[in-house]
Each structure stands twice: as structure tokens, then as C-alpha cells.
Design a protein around this motif. Structure first.
Motif, PDB file in Angstrom:
ATOM      1  N   GLN A 118       0.829  -1.208   0.000  1.00  0.00           N
ATOM      2  CA  GLN A 118       0.000   0.000   0.000  1.00  0.00           C
ATOM      3  C   GLN A 118       0.866   1.263   0.000  1.00  0.00           C
ATOM      4  OE1 GLN A 118      -2.297  -1.035   3.496  1.00  0.00           O
ATOM      5  NE2 GLN A 118      -4.061  -1.629   2.255  1.00  0.00           N
ATOM      6  N   GLY A 151      -5.712  -5.459  -5.748  1.00  0.00           N
ATOM      7  CA  GLY A 151      -6.077  -5.036  -7.094  1.00  0.00           C
ATOM      8  C   GLY A 151      -5.093  -5.375  -8.197  1.00  0.00           C
ATOM      9  N   HIS A 177      -0.769  -3.490 -11.782  1.00  0.00           N
ATOM     10  CA  HIS A 177      -1.859  -2.664 -11.277  1.00  0.00           C
ATOM     11  C   HIS A 177      -1.845  -1.353 -12.048  1.00  0.00           C
ATOM     12  CE1 HIS A 177      -4.655  -0.662  -8.661  1.00  0.00           C
ATOM     13  NE2 HIS A 177      -4.665  -1.673  -7.811  1.00  0.00           N
ATOM     14  N   ASP A 178      -3.004  -0.936 -12.509  1.00  0.00           N
ATOM     15  CA  ASP A 178      -3.150   0.301 -13.273  1.00  0.00           C
ATOM     16  C   ASP A 178      -3.295   1.474 -12.301  1.00  0.00           C
ATOM     17  OD1 ASP A 178      -3.791   2.388 -14.972  1.00  0.00           O
ATOM     18  OD2 ASP A 178      -5.222   1.237 -16.146  1.00  0.00           O
ATOM     19  N   VAL A 179      -2.187   2.058 -11.898  1.00  0.00           N
ATOM     20  CA  VAL A 179      -2.164   3.166 -10.944  1.00  0.00           C
ATOM     21  C   VAL A 179      -2.921   4.370 -11.499  1.00  0.00           C
ATOM     22  CG1 VAL A 179      -0.648   4.764  -9.683  1.00  0.00           C
ATOM     23  CG2 VAL A 179       0.029   2.378 -10.013  1.00  0.00           C
ATOM     24  N   VAL A 182      -6.763   4.098 -11.130  1.00  0.00           N
ATOM     25  CA  VAL A 182      -7.214   4.320  -9.759  1.00  0.00           C
ATOM     26  C   VAL A 182      -7.141   5.799  -9.420  1.00  0.00           C
ATOM     27  CG1 VAL A 182      -6.705   3.864  -7.327  1.00  0.00           C
ATOM     28  CG2 VAL A 182      -6.594   2.005  -8.991  1.00  0.00           C
ATOM     29  N   ASN A 183      -6.055   6.440  -9.802  1.00  0.00           N
ATOM     30  CA  ASN A 183      -5.899   7.867  -9.532  1.00  0.00           C
ATOM     31  C   ASN A 183      -6.978   8.682 -10.244  1.00  0.00           C
ATOM     32  OD1 ASN A 183      -4.508  10.035  -8.279  1.00  0.00           O
ATOM     33  ND2 ASN A 183      -3.492  10.488 -10.213  1.00  0.00           N
ATOM     34  N   GLN A 185      -9.945   7.656 -11.168  1.00  0.00           N
ATOM     35  CA  GLN A 185     -11.224   7.365 -10.526  1.00  0.00           C
ATOM     36  C   GLN A 185     -11.387   8.171  -9.240  1.00  0.00           C
ATOM     37  OE1 GLN A 185     -11.726   3.295  -9.255  1.00  0.00           O
ATOM     38  NE2 GLN A 185     -13.925   3.394  -9.610  1.00  0.00           N
ATOM     39  N   MET A 186     -10.341   8.247  -8.449  1.00  0.00           N
ATOM     40  CA  MET A 186     -10.408   9.000  -7.193  1.00  0.00           C
ATOM     41  C   MET A 186     -10.596  10.491  -7.458  1.00  0.00           C
ATOM     42  SD  MET A 186     -10.423   6.967  -4.714  1.00  0.00           S
ATOM     43  CE  MET A 186     -11.077   5.535  -5.539  1.00  0.00           C
ATOM     44  N   ALA A 194      -5.445   8.648  -4.471  1.00  0.00           N
ATOM     45  CA  ALA A 194      -6.182   7.455  -4.097  1.00  0.00           C
ATOM     46  C   ALA A 194      -6.128   7.164  -2.600  1.00  0.00           C
ATOM     47  CB  ALA A 194      -5.644   6.247  -4.875  1.00  0.00           C
TER      48      ALA A 194
END
Length: 195
Positions: A118, A151, A177-179, A182-183, A185-186, A194
Motif C-alpha cells: 500500500q 487489485g 496494477h493500473d495506478v 485508480v488515480n 477514478q479517485m 487514491a
């Protein structure tokens, strides 16, 4: 952002764990001591044998050069875990970071591996990476489970790709992982990052 977040102390299963950014200046010996405490099988996913002093020296130099960003976890002043995000700013994949996590057998089952993944994800965001990859032997089921729960998805399996000191070959699993997704989306939900 890193200076604001580290160093910090967290509690995992009743143990105080200090997390800090690993610098390449003067940490060779403690990292070598840590790496020599790890079972050889745990190191098979790495490109190089970090139980060799010259490899540790190269790792520390890569930190100084900005090609690797690492976190070190200590309990009572002793290294019990490390991370590395390896990037190559001169490659066609400069937007990708390879994530490496190592945890001492004495510090397993307290959530340190999950925490280090994380924290590394946050580093990936700070570094502006779009994607993180991780490699491990397919039989490292606990590690695979942690990454998948966070994820990461399997992208490839390379059969007989690494060979242990005993001559036995092992399959190597590559997860990613597609950083960036996620970024994005956040941010769509009005959050800066995120985490």
C-alpha cells in the motif's frame, strides 16, 4: 509529498514499525544483514542476488541516482522489510515501476507485506507512474494473495524462468496494477489522490 509522510511509526499486531525512505548513503550494511536473513527462495523473483555486497552497493547507488525509490521498515531499529520501486527513465516504459517487496520471516503474518504494498502504491502515485508491476514465483501463494487482494492482476507466467541455488527451476508470475486508472477514478470523486 514523501517528506510529509515519512518517517512514521505504525502499529502492526502490537509491534511498533518505523517506516522511512531508504537512502543510498550508509545503509549498505544493515540492508545486507537483512537480505542475508531471508530464505534464498524468497529472492528468486529479483533480477540479482541481493545477498551479494556488490549488488547491495548497486541498489544504494540506484537510489542515489533516482532510479529506485525504497521504503525500509524497522522494528526496534532492525530492518524487517524493504520495498523498491524500480524505474528506467530512459526506456519506453518510463511510466511503469517494478515493485519489489521483501519481509523478514520474523515479521510475517502481522500485515507488514500488505502495508508495504500500500505504501509503495502511494509512492507510485507520487512518482507519477501509470502502472506498477510485481514479480514472484508462483508458489509464493501468500504474496500472490496479498497483491491480488490489493487489485493487482496476473499478466503473465514465465515457465521455468528462474533457477534456485539448488538447480531447481521455478515459474515466475508477473502481476500489474493500473495506478493511473485508480488515480483518475479517485479524482473523479473529488479526491486528490487514491490514499
Amino acid at each position: 509529498m514523501l517528506k510529509k509522510r515519512y518517517p512514521k511509526t505504525i502499529t502492526l499486531n502490537g509491534k511498533a514499525v518505523e517506516l522511512s525512505i531508504l537512502t543510498g548513503d550508509g545503509n549498505d550494511e544493515e540492508v545486507l544483514t537483512f537480505s542475508n536473513s531471508l530464505p534464498a527462495h524468497d529472492l528468486l523473483f529479483l533480477s540479482r542476488d541481493i545477498q551479494e555486497p556488490k549488488v547491495i552497493a548497486a541498489w544504494m547507488q540506484s537510489i542515489e541516482d533516482g532510479d529506485i525509490t525504497s521504503i525500509v521498515a524497522r522494528v526496534d531499529g532492525e530492518v524487517v522489510g524493504t520495498t523498491a520501486i524500480v524505474t528506467d527513465k530512459h526506456s519506453w516504459s518510463s511510466h511503469v515501476g517494478e515493485l519489489r517487496i521483501l519481509v523478514s520471516p520474523a515479521a510475517r503474518d502481522i500485515g507488514l507485506g500488505r502495508t508495504l504494498v500500500q505504501e509503495s502504491f502511494l509512492l507510485g502515485l507520487d512518482l507519477g507512474l501509470d502502472k506498477l508491476t510485481a514479480r514472484m514465483t508462483i508458489d509464493q501463494e501468500a504474496a500472490v494473495n496479498v497483491f491480488e487482494e490489493l487489485g493487482f492482476k496476473t499478466e503473465a507466467m514465465l515457465r521455468d524462468h528462474v533457477k534456485g541455488r539448488d538447480g531447481k527451476k521455478h515459474d515466475l508470475l508477473i502481476l500489474s496494477h493500473d495506478v493511473e486508472a485508480v488515480n483518475s477514478q479517485m479524482q473523479a470523486y473529488g479526491m486528490d489522490k487514491a490514499f
